[in-house]
Design a protein around this motif. Structure first.
Motif, mmCIF file in Angstrom:
data_model
loop_
_atom_site.group_PDB
_atom_site.id
_atom_site.type_symbol
_atom_site.label_atom_id
_atom_site.label_comp_id
_atom_site.label_asym_id
_atom_site.label_seq_id
_atom_site.Cartn_x
_atom_site.Cartn_y
_atom_site.Cartn_z
ATOM 1 N N MET A 26 5.752 60.135 43.293
ATOM 2 C CA MET A 26 5.526 60.799 44.568
ATOM 3 C C MET A 26 6.611 61.859 44.762
ATOM 4 N N GLN A 27 6.352 62.806 45.669
ATOM 5 C CA GLN A 27 7.349 63.826 45.976
ATOM 6 C C GLN A 27 8.657 63.156 46.384
ATOM 7 N N GLY A 28 9.765 63.669 45.853
ATOM 8 C CA GLY A 28 11.077 63.119 46.180
ATOM 9 C C GLY A 28 11.524 61.989 45.281
ATOM 10 N N ASP A 29 10.634 61.502 44.399
ATOM 11 C CA ASP A 29 11.008 60.419 43.487
ATOM 12 C C ASP A 29 11.967 60.919 42.405
ATOM 13 N N THR A 30 12.485 59.969 41.637
ATOM 14 C CA THR A 30 13.336 60.283 40.489
ATOM 15 C C THR A 30 12.629 59.872 39.210
ATOM 16 N N LEU A 31 12.501 60.820 38.280
ATOM 17 C CA LEU A 31 11.940 60.516 36.964
ATOM 18 C C LEU A 31 12.958 59.730 36.153
ATOM 19 N N ASN A 32 12.491 58.708 35.468
ATOM 20 C CA ASN A 32 13.306 57.992 34.505
ATOM 21 C C ASN A 32 12.597 58.052 33.159
ATOM 22 N N GLY A 33 13.358 58.321 32.121
ATOM 23 C CA GLY A 33 12.741 58.399 30.809
ATOM 24 C C GLY A 33 13.771 58.430 29.704
ATOM 25 N N THR A 34 13.272 58.605 28.491
ATOM 26 C CA THR A 34 14.126 58.647 27.311
ATOM 27 C C THR A 34 13.675 59.779 26.402
ATOM 28 N N PHE A 134 2.812 66.022 30.785
ATOM 29 C CA PHE A 134 2.209 66.124 32.113
ATOM 30 C C PHE A 134 2.249 64.755 32.786
ATOM 31 N N PHE A 135 2.436 64.759 34.094
ATOM 32 C CA PHE A 135 2.411 63.505 34.842
ATOM 33 C C PHE A 135 1.849 63.773 36.231
ATOM 34 N N GLU A 136 1.580 62.698 36.954
ATOM 35 C CA GLU A 136 0.866 62.762 38.229
ATOM 36 C C GLU A 136 1.832 62.676 39.408
ATOM 37 N N ILE A 137 1.573 63.517 40.413
ATOM 38 C CA ILE A 137 2.317 63.449 41.667
ATOM 39 C C ILE A 137 1.344 63.019 42.762
ATOM 40 N N ASN A 138 1.613 61.854 43.348
ATOM 41 C CA ASN A 138 0.774 61.329 44.415
ATOM 42 C C ASN A 138 1.319 61.755 45.784
ATOM 43 N N PRO A 139 0.450 61.887 46.774
ATOM 44 C CA PRO A 139 0.934 62.223 48.125
ATOM 45 C C PRO A 139 1.687 61.048 48.739
ATOM 46 N N LEU A 140 2.666 61.355 49.560
ATOM 47 C CA LEU A 140 3.315 60.321 50.355
ATOM 48 C C LEU A 140 2.270 59.679 51.269
ATOM 49 N N ILE A 200 5.771 70.304 53.227
ATOM 50 C CA ILE A 200 7.137 70.441 52.722
ATOM 51 C C ILE A 200 7.904 69.178 53.102
ATOM 52 N N LEU A 201 8.438 68.508 52.107
ATOM 53 C CA LEU A 201 9.246 67.309 52.350
ATOM 54 C C LEU A 201 10.708 67.713 52.513
ATOM 55 N N GLU A 202 11.318 67.260 53.599
ATOM 56 C CA GLU A 202 12.742 67.518 53.847
ATOM 57 C C GLU A 202 13.388 66.219 54.326
ATOM 58 N N MET A 203 14.130 65.587 53.430
ATOM 59 C CA MET A 203 14.714 64.281 53.705
ATOM 60 C C MET A 203 13.606 63.297 54.088
ATOM 61 N N ASN A 204 13.639 62.747 55.304
ATOM 62 C CA ASN A 204 12.617 61.789 55.744
ATOM 63 C C ASN A 204 11.579 62.422 56.662
ATOM 64 N N THR A 205 11.500 63.738 56.626
ATOM 65 C CA THR A 205 10.546 64.466 57.467
ATOM 66 C C THR A 205 9.566 65.227 56.586
ATOM 67 N N SER A 227 5.750 68.642 62.462
ATOM 68 C CA SER A 227 6.546 67.797 61.570
ATOM 69 C C SER A 227 6.285 66.335 61.909
ATOM 70 N N LEU A 228 6.240 65.514 60.875
ATOM 71 C CA LEU A 228 6.014 64.086 61.037
ATOM 72 C C LEU A 228 7.104 63.313 60.314
ATOM 73 N N ASP A 229 7.482 62.186 60.881
ATOM 74 C CA ASP A 229 8.402 61.295 60.187
ATOM 75 C C ASP A 229 7.713 60.735 58.950
ATOM 76 N N ARG A 230 8.483 60.499 57.922
ATOM 77 C CA ARG A 230 7.922 59.962 56.680
ATOM 78 C C ARG A 230 7.170 58.649 56.925
ATOM 79 N N ASN A 231 7.592 57.899 57.946
ATOM 80 C CA ASN A 231 6.939 56.632 58.283
ATOM 81 C C ASN A 231 6.166 56.745 59.595
#
Length: 247
Positions: A26-34, A134-140, A200-205, A227-231
């Motif tokens: 998802m947007q804002g995530d961290t990729l982990n890989g090797t 290529f990889f998938e980005i899902n909506p929050l 546009i994602l900005e921190m938790n907004t 603007s909406l809160d992430r939750n």
């Protein structure tokens, strides 16, 4: 010497293969890989492992529309090292996704949104080995719920693409140099309407700019931003959707 010459032409040279821990984020995530590096027929000096987060953007110009690759972020994984002949080297990494990385998992046939990670080995006087994943980005969840609410109001998602440029929503603006547009249309004859959403994602907004076009209106395109809160609650999301539909 002949082996080095062949390696510089890409024959018997080191190869690179990046393996991601997951193919869905998802947007804002961290990729982990090797990064897996397989040595070729000779020892080679690798000055860097370069990772690039990429998407494809639409560019409007005087000569028409064109598409080009666009870099959202870069990461240099290691310091210079030697990959020996036949050696297998593994380099783990973490790559924070740009918060404006476009969503790719969208339910529309005309989905022009793609995101990938490009890996290259920086080797002097040689064809740099490269890998593209290529990889998938899902909506929050808040974005997914807002999209579902728009669709439940009689609109169908018809297109999604990424534009080159900057988005200005009044109290927020984009920073990456590109922005995504997700287009919806209803099937009404009298009240025919098109809606384009950009997030546009900005921190938790999560900021949203909506462009609304009524086919029988003389006012031209209308814009609304919020603007909406992430939750955000379901009622907050429905309130935002009602703002869009009332334009």
């Amino acid at each position: 010497m002949f082996g080095q010459l062949k390696a510089s032409l890409g024959i018997g040279a080191a190869k690179v293969d990046t393996v991601l821990d997951s193919m869905s984020y998802m947007q804002g995530d961290t990729l982990n890989g090797t990064v897996h590096i397989q040595g070729g027929d000779v020892d080679q000096q690798v000055d860097a492992i370069n990772l690039k987060l990429c998407t494809e953007v639409k560019v409007e110009g005087e000569e028409g529309t064109s598409y080009q690759n666009f870099t959202l972020g870069t990461l240099q994984a290691v310091q210079p090292f030697t990959i020996h002949a036949g050696e297998n080297k593994q380099v783990p990494f973490q790559f924070k996704l740009d918060p404006e990385t476009p969503i790719t998992s969208l339910n529309t046939v005309n989905n022009q949104c793609h995101v990938w990670l490009e890996t290259s080995l920086d080797i002097d006087f040689a064809i740099d080995p490269k890998d593209r994943d290529f990889f998938e980005i899902n909506p929050l969840p808040v974005v997914a719920n807002l999209i579902s609410s728009i669709e439940n109001s009689g609109f169908a998602m018809v297109k999604a693409d990424v534009e080159k440029g900057y988005l200005n929503g009044g109290n927020f603006s984009s920073k990456s140099g590109c922005y995504q547009e997700i287009e919806f249309r209803n099937s009404g004859m009298i009240n025919k309407k098109e809606i384009e959403l950009s997030f546009i994602l900005e921190m938790n907004t999560v900021h949203c700019l909506a462009e609304v076009d009524r086919s029988l209106s003389f006012r031209g395109d209308q814009y609304i931003s919020f603007s909406l809160d992430r939750n955000a609650s379901h009622s907050d999301i429905l309130s935002a959707v009602n703002q869009i539909l009332s334009v």
